[in-house]
Design a protein around this motif. Sequence first.
Motif, PDB file in Angstrom:
ATOM      1  N   ARG A 105      62.033  59.042  21.969  1.00 24.34           N
ATOM      2  CA  ARG A 105      61.838  57.791  22.724  1.00 24.34           C
ATOM      3  C   ARG A 105      60.705  57.935  23.740  1.00 24.34           C
ATOM      4  O   ARG A 105      59.902  57.004  23.918  1.00 24.34           O
ATOM      5  CB  ARG A 105      63.147  57.402  23.401  1.00 24.34           C
ATOM      6  N   LEU A 106      60.633  59.086  24.391  1.00 27.81           N
ATOM      7  CA  LEU A 106      59.537  59.305  25.340  1.00 27.81           C
ATOM      8  C   LEU A 106      58.183  59.284  24.624  1.00 27.81           C
ATOM      9  O   LEU A 106      57.198  58.760  25.160  1.00 27.81           O
ATOM     10  CB  LEU A 106      59.745  60.621  26.078  1.00 27.81           C
ATOM     11  N   PHE A 107      58.122  59.850  23.422  1.00 25.95           N
ATOM     12  CA  PHE A 107      56.878  59.797  22.664  1.00 25.95           C
ATOM     13  C   PHE A 107      56.492  58.356  22.346  1.00 25.95           C
ATOM     14  O   PHE A 107      55.316  57.967  22.422  1.00 25.95           O
ATOM     15  CB  PHE A 107      57.009  60.588  21.360  1.00 25.95           C
ATOM     16  N   LEU A 108      57.462  57.540  21.979  1.00 29.46           N
ATOM     17  CA  LEU A 108      57.177  56.143  21.667  1.00 29.46           C
ATOM     18  C   LEU A 108      56.733  55.375  22.915  1.00 29.46           C
ATOM     19  O   LEU A 108      55.864  54.495  22.838  1.00 29.46           O
ATOM     20  CB  LEU A 108      58.414  55.488  21.049  1.00 29.46           C
ATOM     21  N   HIS A 109      57.305  55.713  24.065  1.00 30.31           N
ATOM     22  CA  HIS A 109      56.941  55.020  25.295  1.00 30.31           C
ATOM     23  C   HIS A 109      55.553  55.424  25.787  1.00 30.31           C
ATOM     24  O   HIS A 109      54.755  54.577  26.179  1.00 30.31           O
ATOM     25  CB  HIS A 109      57.970  55.318  26.391  1.00 30.31           C
ATOM     26  N   ALA A 110      55.278  56.728  25.810  1.00 29.91           N
ATOM     27  CA  ALA A 110      54.027  57.235  26.382  1.00 29.91           C
ATOM     28  C   ALA A 110      52.896  57.344  25.361  1.00 29.91           C
ATOM     29  O   ALA A 110      51.731  57.336  25.740  1.00 29.91           O
ATOM     30  CB  ALA A 110      54.268  58.601  27.023  1.00 29.91           C
ATOM     31  N   GLN A 111      53.248  57.483  24.077  1.00 23.46           N
ATOM     32  CA  GLN A 111      52.284  57.609  22.982  1.00 23.46           C
ATOM     33  C   GLN A 111      51.207  58.670  23.263  1.00 23.46           C
ATOM     34  O   GLN A 111      50.011  58.389  23.246  1.00 23.46           O
ATOM     35  CB  GLN A 111      51.651  56.247  22.692  1.00 23.46           C
ATOM     36  N   PRO A 112      51.636  59.911  23.502  1.00 19.00           N
ATOM     37  CA  PRO A 112      50.667  60.981  23.779  1.00 19.00           C
ATOM     38  C   PRO A 112      49.974  61.462  22.501  1.00 19.00           C
ATOM     39  O   PRO A 112      50.484  61.300  21.395  1.00 19.00           O
ATOM     40  CB  PRO A 112      51.537  62.087  24.356  1.00 19.00           C
ATOM     41  N   ASP A 113      48.810  62.049  22.697  1.00 16.44           N
ATOM     42  CA  ASP A 113      48.107  62.731  21.590  1.00 16.44           C
ATOM     43  C   ASP A 113      48.559  64.177  21.475  1.00 16.44           C
ATOM     44  O   ASP A 113      48.618  64.734  20.382  1.00 16.44           O
ATOM     45  CB  ASP A 113      46.592  62.674  21.813  1.00 16.44           C
ATOM     46  N   VAL A 114      48.832  64.793  22.632  1.00 17.88           N
ATOM     47  CA  VAL A 114      49.364  66.157  22.662  1.00 17.88           C
ATOM     48  C   VAL A 114      50.543  66.175  23.627  1.00 17.88           C
ATOM     49  O   VAL A 114      50.624  65.347  24.537  1.00 17.88           O
ATOM     50  CB  VAL A 114      48.304  67.202  23.098  1.00 17.88           C
ATOM     51  N   ALA A 115      51.465  67.088  23.412  1.00 11.15           N
ATOM     52  CA  ALA A 115      52.597  67.252  24.329  1.00 11.15           C
ATOM     53  C   ALA A 115      52.854  68.738  24.506  1.00 11.15           C
ATOM     54  O   ALA A 115      52.843  69.495  23.522  1.00 11.15           O
ATOM     55  CB  ALA A 115      53.840  66.551  23.788  1.00 11.15           C
ATOM     56  N   VAL A 116      53.091  69.143  25.740  1.00 15.17           N
ATOM     57  CA  VAL A 116      53.271  70.555  26.069  1.00 15.17           C
ATOM     58  C   VAL A 116      54.722  70.794  26.486  1.00 15.17           C
ATOM     59  O   VAL A 116      55.236  70.117  27.374  1.00 15.17           O
ATOM     60  CB  VAL A 116      52.324  70.981  27.210  1.00 15.17           C
ATOM     61  N   PHE A 117      55.365  71.761  25.827  1.00 11.08           N
ATOM     62  CA  PHE A 117      56.740  72.137  26.136  1.00 11.08           C
ATOM     63  C   PHE A 117      56.782  73.647  26.381  1.00 11.08           C
ATOM     64  O   PHE A 117      56.115  74.413  25.700  1.00 11.08           O
ATOM     65  CB  PHE A 117      57.687  71.772  24.992  1.00 11.08           C
ATOM     66  N   GLY A 118      57.611  74.060  27.327  1.00  6.99           N
ATOM     67  CA  GLY A 118      57.653  75.463  27.698  1.00  6.99           C
ATOM     68  C   GLY A 118      58.340  76.340  26.664  1.00  6.99           C
ATOM     69  O   GLY A 118      59.352  75.961  26.079  1.00  6.99           O
ATOM     70  N   GLU A 119      57.800  77.535  26.469  1.00 14.88           N
ATOM     71  CA  GLU A 119      58.409  78.500  25.556  1.00 14.88           C
ATOM     72  C   GLU A 119      59.708  79.078  26.119  1.00 14.88           C
ATOM     73  O   GLU A 119      60.477  79.679  25.377  1.00 14.88           O
ATOM     74  CB  GLU A 119      57.424  79.629  25.248  1.00 14.88           C
ATOM     75  N   LYS A 120      59.958  78.889  27.409  1.00 17.77           N
ATOM     76  CA  LYS A 120      61.228  79.368  27.961  1.00 17.77           C
ATOM     77  C   LYS A 120      62.400  78.737  27.219  1.00 17.77           C
ATOM     78  O   LYS A 120      63.399  79.394  26.934  1.00 17.77           O
ATOM     79  CB  LYS A 120      61.305  79.045  29.455  1.00 17.77           C
ATOM     80  N   ASP A 121      62.274  77.455  26.902  1.00 20.40           N
ATOM     81  CA  ASP A 121      63.258  76.756  26.070  1.00 20.40           C
ATOM     82  C   ASP A 121      62.777  76.813  24.620  1.00 20.40           C
ATOM     83  O   ASP A 121      62.411  75.792  24.025  1.00 20.40           O
ATOM     84  CB  ASP A 121      63.422  75.318  26.547  1.00 20.40           C
ATOM     85  N   TYR A 122      62.800  78.030  24.049  1.00 18.50           N
ATOM     86  CA  TYR A 122      62.136  78.250  22.764  1.00 18.50           C
ATOM     87  C   TYR A 122      62.798  77.462  21.635  1.00 18.50           C
ATOM     88  O   TYR A 122      62.112  76.885  20.781  1.00 18.50           O
ATOM     89  CB  TYR A 122      62.132  79.744  22.426  1.00 18.50           C
ATOM     90  N   GLN A 123      64.126  77.432  21.609  1.00 19.89           N
ATOM     91  CA  GLN A 123      64.806  76.691  20.550  1.00 19.89           C
ATOM     92  C   GLN A 123      64.453  75.206  20.638  1.00 19.89           C
ATOM     93  O   GLN A 123      64.193  74.554  19.621  1.00 19.89           O
ATOM     94  CB  GLN A 123      66.318  76.889  20.646  1.00 19.89           C
ATOM     95  N   GLN A 124      64.431  74.665  21.843  1.00 11.98           N
ATOM     96  CA  GLN A 124      64.038  73.271  22.035  1.00 11.98           C
ATOM     97  C   GLN A 124      62.632  73.027  21.515  1.00 11.98           C
ATOM     98  O   GLN A 124      62.369  72.028  20.830  1.00 11.98           O
ATOM     99  CB  GLN A 124      64.114  72.929  23.524  1.00 11.98           C
ATOM    100  N   LEU A 125      61.696  73.922  21.838  1.00 16.93           N
ATOM    101  CA  LEU A 125      60.310  73.786  21.382  1.00 16.93           C
ATOM    102  C   LEU A 125      60.239  73.735  19.863  1.00 16.93           C
ATOM    103  O   LEU A 125      59.551  72.871  19.287  1.00 16.93           O
ATOM    104  CB  LEU A 125      59.486  74.964  21.920  1.00 16.93           C
ATOM    105  N   GLN A 126      60.955  74.630  19.187  1.00 17.36           N
ATOM    106  CA  GLN A 126      60.898  74.657  17.731  1.00 17.36           C
ATOM    107  C   GLN A 126      61.572  73.425  17.114  1.00 17.36           C
ATOM    108  O   GLN A 126      61.124  72.917  16.076  1.00 17.36           O
ATOM    109  CB  GLN A 126      61.551  75.938  17.209  1.00 17.36           C
ATOM    110  N   ILE A 127      62.628  72.933  17.730  1.00 19.92           N
ATOM    111  CA  ILE A 127      63.293  71.732  17.225  1.00 19.92           C
ATOM    112  C   ILE A 127      62.376  70.518  17.372  1.00 19.92           C
ATOM    113  O   ILE A 127      62.275  69.671  16.460  1.00 19.92           O
ATOM    114  CB  ILE A 127      64.631  71.520  17.950  1.00 19.92           C
ATOM    115  N   ILE A 128      61.670  70.425  18.498  1.00 19.14           N
ATOM    116  CA  ILE A 128      60.734  69.310  18.678  1.00 19.14           C
ATOM    117  C   ILE A 128      59.598  69.405  17.670  1.00 19.14           C
ATOM    118  O   ILE A 128      59.171  68.380  17.103  1.00 19.14           O
ATOM    119  CB  ILE A 128      60.210  69.304  20.122  1.00 19.14           C
TER     120      ILE A 128
END
Length: 255
Positions: A105-128
């Motif tokens: 939903r955040l992607f649909l609202h903001a419509q980014p070209d790139v998005a940065v997620f921290g590797e600390k939450d590695y499982q979350q990063l891979q799921i996204i």
Amino acid sequence: MGALHGGHLSLVEKAREKASRTVASIFVNPTQFAPGEDFDTYPRDPEADISKLASVGCDLVYLPTVEEMYPDGNTTNVRVEGMSDLLDGVYRPHFFYGVATVVARLFLHAQPDVAVFGEKDYQQLQIIRRMVRDLGFPVDIIGGETTRDADGLAQSSRNLYLTADERIAAGALQAALHRASVRLAIGVTPSVALDEARALVTAAGFRKLDYISLVDPDTLLDLPDVPLAPGTVARLLGAAWMGKTRLIDNISATR
């Protein structure tokens, strides 16, 4: 989700390297919390967060309400099957379904070209990353390196819950993962290296160990109990409770 620290700000700085305009969202997402978890007490300080974001050149802060993110009568959710049910998903089975839904939903609202997620939450990063590939979001997902304190503890909003003594002991989680990575690099079998790491975490005073696992970095599936072949890249992940605070961490393991 707010209570921003240096790790969050490093993601903004990485985003500014990749894009001409940088947007950060702050939203304590209720669908990531199970009954009895810390939704109501999760640290919130939006004014301080906005000031921190401005200090590193963030152009826009998006602070949606629950009603904007989840309209009345909402029945639509996003589920990344399989990967969401491993590791943290065993202990928090609701969590990654809430993550996938809110990030979509955040992607649909903001419509980014790139998005940065921290590797600390590695499982979350891979799921996204999997969600973006599967649903065809036109977003390039970038991982940001984990930001750590001097003793190796990964920075986290929930570190605010730690007492002074707990904070001193908490660095043992990263130290145990690091020792396991060194042992794996010299050919020790995963079961031995992981058992040693679990013993170190327990001895450090963590009251409960949820898991320490060695997994394929892309699929998050456990690797077989054989010495890593030369050139193998794997991921060590751990989650444990220090007092009332659940800490997670991960590092790369190679041979």
